[in-house]
Each structure stands twice: as structure tokens, then as C-alpha cells.
Scaffold this active site. Structure first.
Site, PDB file in Angstrom:
ATOM      1  N   ASN A   8      35.162  32.930  50.922  1.00 12.89           N
ATOM      2  CA  ASN A   8      35.415  32.511  49.544  1.00 12.89           C
ATOM      3  C   ASN A   8      36.844  31.969  49.508  1.00 12.89           C
ATOM      4  O   ASN A   8      37.795  32.736  49.578  1.00 12.89           O
ATOM      5  CB  ASN A   8      35.246  33.730  48.617  1.00 12.89           C
ATOM      6  CG  ASN A   8      35.684  33.437  47.195  1.00 12.89           C
ATOM      7  OD1 ASN A   8      35.902  32.291  46.826  1.00 12.89           O
ATOM      8  ND2 ASN A   8      35.823  34.485  46.388  1.00 12.89           N
ATOM      9  N   GLU A 101      36.923  38.344  39.985  1.00  9.76           N
ATOM     10  CA  GLU A 101      37.989  37.558  39.350  1.00  9.76           C
ATOM     11  C   GLU A 101      37.441  36.773  38.157  1.00  9.76           C
ATOM     12  O   GLU A 101      38.145  36.564  37.167  1.00  9.76           O
ATOM     13  CB  GLU A 101      38.648  36.627  40.391  1.00  9.76           C
ATOM     14  CG  GLU A 101      39.582  37.428  41.300  1.00  9.76           C
ATOM     15  CD  GLU A 101      39.717  36.900  42.712  1.00  9.76           C
ATOM     16  OE1 GLU A 101      39.391  35.725  42.956  1.00  9.76           O
ATOM     17  OE2 GLU A 101      40.142  37.687  43.591  1.00  9.76           O
ATOM     18  N   GLU A 171      31.647  44.447  46.050  1.00  8.55           N
ATOM     19  CA  GLU A 171      33.084  44.262  46.241  1.00  8.55           C
ATOM     20  C   GLU A 171      33.860  45.199  45.320  1.00  8.55           C
ATOM     21  O   GLU A 171      34.027  44.899  44.124  1.00  8.55           O
ATOM     22  CB  GLU A 171      33.484  42.815  45.927  1.00  8.55           C
ATOM     23  CG  GLU A 171      32.847  41.786  46.826  1.00  8.55           C
ATOM     24  CD  GLU A 171      33.675  40.503  46.869  1.00  8.55           C
ATOM     25  OE1 GLU A 171      34.110  40.117  47.944  1.00  8.55           O
ATOM     26  OE2 GLU A 171      33.901  39.900  45.806  1.00  8.55           O
ATOM     27  N   SER A 214      38.977  42.838  51.563  1.00 17.98           N
ATOM     28  CA  SER A 214      39.880  42.997  52.710  1.00 17.98           C
ATOM     29  C   SER A 214      39.157  43.091  54.055  1.00 17.98           C
ATOM     30  O   SER A 214      39.549  43.868  54.929  1.00 17.98           O
ATOM     31  CB  SER A 214      40.804  44.198  52.498  1.00 17.98           C
ATOM     32  OG  SER A 214      41.634  43.956  51.380  1.00 17.98           O
TER      33      SER A 214
HETATM   34  P1  PGA Z   1      39.617  39.458  50.251  1.00 16.76           P
HETATM   35  O1  PGA Z   1      38.773  38.833  49.061  1.00 16.76           O
HETATM   36  O2  PGA Z   1      38.791  39.353  51.511  1.00 16.76           O
HETATM   37  O3  PGA Z   1      40.871  38.627  50.319  1.00 16.76           O
HETATM   38  O4  PGA Z   1      39.898  40.885  49.911  1.00 16.76           O
HETATM   39  C1  PGA Z   1      37.390  39.075  48.947  1.00 16.76           C
HETATM   40  C2  PGA Z   1      36.815  38.390  47.727  1.00 16.76           C
HETATM   41  O5  PGA Z   1      37.532  38.244  46.720  1.00 16.76           O
HETATM   42  O6  PGA Z   1      35.645  37.982  47.739  1.00 16.76           O
END
Ligand code: PGA
Length: 250
Positions: A8, A101, A171, A214
């Protein structure tokens, strides 16, 4: 079962940066094609869908290009929005819906996400639906309740869909972009909640369950070895060609 590795890119990369990424990924991956059972995707900014698809195909990279959001209407007076038909028209093969988000920064509700999910599935457009609890909800021990209520809300009224067109990404919001993934025990129990919900709701369908938050080359093996984890949704580590390739090499 196929292993899904989906990047993403969020609001990162210009056209030139995308091209440099594809070029580098192609150089690194020379002679080592991703495993046949791996499904690789990149959800890029809208402006890059067309060019990223062309660039990947020019370098013969088996990377599916998708988008990070869409509206449920086909057309209309929705300033700043984009329709599924427009994404598909530019060659997008999938869409991420309900990312945390979108929920926390742009106020997207389960109801609104539900409309988009229904539209995408009706049109057999591959959908990665994100669910996940906040830190507060996690600390209060409400993870299962939140996951079930997000799944209820976002998949309300969804009856049948084309096999392979729906995936769920779990997530935990508190693990996104922190460099600290959730611990394995937590991931496994959250995935079990989603798995059981899906079994009950769609007993005849197999719906891949991805973990996001992460993910890196250091922890992907541990995550993907967990029960009911069929792949990962990756933010930060998908922006660097070497790191994204390393995820596929495991
Ligand atoms: P990240 O983001 O791997 O930087 O933690 C994951 C996401 O927002 O889908």
C-alpha cells in the site's frame, strides 16, 4: 493456498519515483521470479495506476496494480472522488477499502464502506477490506467485539460474490507505521475471530485473511506461518524496491 503480498503506497511516489522502483525491482528480481503461489499486488496512488501497470508489464513483473479507495457511485457530482469504473478503465485490478487511515482521518463509517464493498463485489472487482481496532479498544480487551462489528457493518447485505474477489486485511491500528508488529499470539487470535465470522457468514467461500501493521522482511516468515494468515498488507516496506522484493523471497 495462495500467499498474498500487497503493498500500500499510500500518498507516496511521483511517476519518476514509481519508474525507478519498478526498474530496481526488476533488476533485483532478475532470474528469481516470485514463487508461483504468491500473488503480488501494489495499491498505488490514482495518478500512477496506468503508468505502473504499463511499467510492470514492460519489465514483465507479475505485480497486480490496484487502488487505495473508490466511491460506490458510477458517476455523479462527487468532487474529489473516483468511481470503480474509472479505476478499472485505467487497468486497476483491485481496491483496498476501509483502510484505518480512511476511517480515522477521513471519517469513513462502516455504512459508507459497506456501500463501496457491495459495489465492488457486485462488479466482481477484487476487494481487500481492512478491519482493525484502535489502541484504546485493544487495551480495553475489545478487539473481537470491534472486528465482529466492523465485519457485520462492512459486509452487511453481501450475499454471494465471485470466488477470489474478497480478502480481509486485519490491521491493528496501533501497529501501523510503528515498526512494531502485533505479537503473534494477538495476530492469531484476531485472525481466528475473523475466520470464524467468515465461516459462519460465507460457509461455502474461501476468503483470504491478511495481516497488516509493520510487516517487514524480518517478521514476514513468522507472520505467514501463523494459522489463518494467508498473506500480508504492507505499507512502509513496500515503498523500497529491495525491501518489497525481500518480502517475496521469503
Ligand atoms: P505499515 O502500514 O506496513 O507501514 O505499518 C500498513 C498499512 O497501513 O496498510
Amino acid at each position: 493456498m495462495t500467499k498474498f503480498i500487497i503493498g500500500n503506497w499510500k500518498m507516496y511516489k511521483t511517476d519518476a519515483e514509481m519508474r525507478a522502483f519498478v526498474q530496481e525491482f526488476s533488476q533485483i528480481s532478475q532470474g528469481s521470479a516470485p514463487r508461483a503461489e504468491t500473488w503480488l499486488g501494489l495499491a498505488v496512488p490514482f495518478t500512477l495506476i496506468d503508468a505502473a501497470r504499463a511499467s510492470c508489464s514492460e519489465h514483465q513483473l507479475p505485480i497486480h496494480i490496484g487502488a487505495q479507495n473508490m466511491h460506490d457511485a458510477t458517476a455523479g457530482a462527487f468532487t474529489g472522488e473516483i468511481a470503480m469504473e474509472m479505476l478499472r478503465d485505467r487497468g486497476a485490478e483491485f481496491v483496498i477499502l476501509g483502510h484505518s487511515e480512511r476511517r480515522s482521518l477521513f471519517g469513513e463509517s462502516d455504512d459508507f464502506i459497506n456501500k463501496k464493498v457491495k459495489k465492488a463485489l457486485l462488479c466482481e472487482f477484487k476487494t481487500v477490506l481492512c478491519v482493525g481496532e484502535s489502541l484504546q479498544e485493544h487495551l480495553a480487551g475489545n478487539t473481537s467485539k470491534i472486528l465482529e462489528s466492523q465485519l457485520d457493518g462492512c459486509l452487511q447485505g453481501v450475499e454471494a460474490f465471485q470466488p477470489g474477489s474478497l480478502s480481509i486485511a486485519y490491521e491493528p491500528r496501533w501497529a501501523i507505521g510503528t515498526g512494531q508488529k502485533a505479537d503473534s499470539e494477538h495476530i492469531q487470535s484476531a485472525h481466528l475471530v475473523c475466520f470464524e465470522w467468515l465461516q459462519k457468514r460465507f460457509p461455502k467461500q474461501s476468503v483470504p485473511l491478511l495481516y497488516g501493521g509493520s510487516v517487514s522482511e524480518r517478521n514476514i516468515c513468522e507472520i505467514c506461518a501463523l494459522l489463518n494468515v494467508n498473506g500480508v498488507l504492507v505499507g512502509g516496506a513496500s515503498l523500497i524496491a529491495r525491501e518489497f522484493f525481500a518480502l517475496t523471497a521469503n
